[in-house]
Scaffold this active site. Structure first.
Site, PDB file in Angstrom:
ATOM      1  N   SER A 105      21.354   4.192  27.975  1.00 66.92           N
ATOM      2  CA  SER A 105      22.634   4.022  27.284  1.00 66.92           C
ATOM      3  C   SER A 105      23.805   4.050  28.256  1.00 66.92           C
ATOM      4  O   SER A 105      23.729   4.610  29.352  1.00 66.92           O
ATOM      5  CB  SER A 105      22.812   5.126  26.250  1.00 66.92           C
TER       6      SER A 105
HETATM    7  N1  SAH Z   1      17.924   8.347  25.593  1.00 64.97           N
HETATM    8  C1  SAH Z   1      17.489   7.196  26.365  1.00 64.97           C
HETATM    9  C2  SAH Z   1      17.817   5.908  25.618  1.00 64.97           C
HETATM   10  C3  SAH Z   1      16.652   4.997  25.655  1.00 64.97           C
HETATM   11  S1  SAH Z   1      16.699   3.643  24.538  1.00 64.97           S
HETATM   12  C4  SAH Z   1      18.056   7.208  27.774  1.00 64.97           C
HETATM   13  O1  SAH Z   1      18.880   8.075  28.098  1.00 64.97           O
HETATM   14  O2  SAH Z   1      17.630   6.393  28.589  1.00 64.97           O
HETATM   15  C5  SAH Z   1      15.846   4.346  23.136  1.00 64.97           C
HETATM   16  C6  SAH Z   1      14.441   4.792  23.336  1.00 64.97           C
HETATM   17  O3  SAH Z   1      13.919   5.160  22.058  1.00 64.97           O
HETATM   18  C7  SAH Z   1      13.484   3.721  23.872  1.00 64.97           C
HETATM   19  O4  SAH Z   1      12.867   4.198  25.030  1.00 64.97           O
HETATM   20  C8  SAH Z   1      12.479   3.528  22.739  1.00 64.97           C
HETATM   21  O5  SAH Z   1      11.156   3.256  23.200  1.00 64.97           O
HETATM   22  C9  SAH Z   1      12.551   4.858  22.033  1.00 64.97           C
HETATM   23  N2  SAH Z   1      12.097   4.865  20.638  1.00 64.97           N
HETATM   24  C10 SAH Z   1      12.306   3.930  19.670  1.00 64.97           C
HETATM   25  N3  SAH Z   1      11.737   4.301  18.512  1.00 64.97           N
HETATM   26  C11 SAH Z   1      11.146   5.516  18.752  1.00 64.97           C
HETATM   27  C12 SAH Z   1      10.393   6.422  17.947  1.00 64.97           C
HETATM   28  N4  SAH Z   1      10.122   6.177  16.661  1.00 64.97           N
HETATM   29  N5  SAH Z   1       9.943   7.552  18.520  1.00 64.97           N
HETATM   30  C13 SAH Z   1      10.203   7.844  19.812  1.00 64.97           C
HETATM   31  N6  SAH Z   1      10.909   7.017  20.631  1.00 64.97           N
HETATM   32  C14 SAH Z   1      11.380   5.876  20.101  1.00 64.97           C
END
Ligand code: SAH
Length: 215
Positions: free
Chosen positions: A62
């Site tokens: 993000s």
């Molecule tokens: N907090 C992260 C943002 C990553 S983008 C950072 O600081 O980099 C969001 C993430 O959520 C992705 O890696 C995606 O694979 C994950 N995601 C999506 N749906 C999910 C679920 N149901 N359970 C766990 N992770 C999930």
């Protein structure tokens, strides 16, 4: 003029202050965490641009402003047990871990989780516990949580996460349909009442069910 990463980081922190990120604890944490460690090598020079960047498995780390904003409105203290759904790069998890007592973070892409665990170790973040799974179900064995942060967008707030939020607890979650405007929502639990506040428009990758072992 070519700026060093340290100089770019300083400018980014000033930009965040101008954008009403004024929690000094949070700003100090953002200063200590090397965002360049959480992104692909080829993009390191961009580590301190105020932008989301691609990571592996088609996901994104993000934008720094969004990480700071979500963390600030979550009002985390060192007494809190916090759940993050969507570990991704692990950057947001690292920020939360520095502010809270214990951080639990769930990711559905195993390679992302494995990579994030390596960095948590490198940064000595021993209060982080990870789970490979579907975060929509929360983490019943560890519930309830003082704070919950979801970092992927969902059309609805997953019921299980509402159940696992402690009374008086706060959750932040992006809500909306992919390709349409999503809003960061803050929920404050008061017994059976969940106060819902619409914060700001955002753009997140989708919250999906099921788990992915590779790619
Ligand atoms: N907090 C992260 C943002 C990553 S983008 C950072 O600081 O980099 C969001 C993430 O959520 C992705 O890696 C995606 O694979 C994950 N995601 C999506 N749906 C999910 C679920 N149901 N359970 C766990 N992770 C999930």
């Amino acid at each position: 003029m070519r700026l060093t990463l340290a100089e770019k980081k300083k400018l980014l922190l000033e930009e965040l202050r101008d954008e009403a990120i004024n929690d000094e604890n949070l700003l100090a944490v953002l200063e200590t965490i090397p965002r360049e460690d959480f992104i692909p090598k080829a993009l390191r020079a961009q580590a301190y641009e105020n932008a989301a960047l691609p990571i592996n498995s088609g996901q994104t780390i993000s934008q720094p402003y969004i990480v700071a904003y979500m963390t600030q409105v979550l009002e985390v203290t060192n007494k809190h047990k916090v759940l993050e759904v969507g570990t991704g790069s692990g950057y947001q998890a690292a920020v939360l871990a520095k502010l809270c007592r214990r951080l639990f973070t769930i990711e559905r892409h195993l390679p992302l989780l494995n990579a994030a665990e390596v960095i948590f170790k490198k940064l000595n973040l021993y209060n982080v516990t990870t789970l490979f799974g579907n975060g929509m179900k929360g983490w019943p064995e560890q519930a309830p949580f003082d704070r919950i942060m979801v970092t992927a967008a969902s059309e609805e707030i997953p019921e299980k996460l509402l159940e696992q939020l402690k009374d008086g607890g706060i959750m932040v979650i992006p809500i909306g349909i992919q390709g349409e405007i999503q809003y960061m929502i803050r929920i404050i639990r008061n017994g059976d009442d969940y106060e819902r506040q619409e914060m700001l428009p955002v753009k997140f990758v989708p919250l999906l069910s099921g788990i992915v072992h590779d790619s």
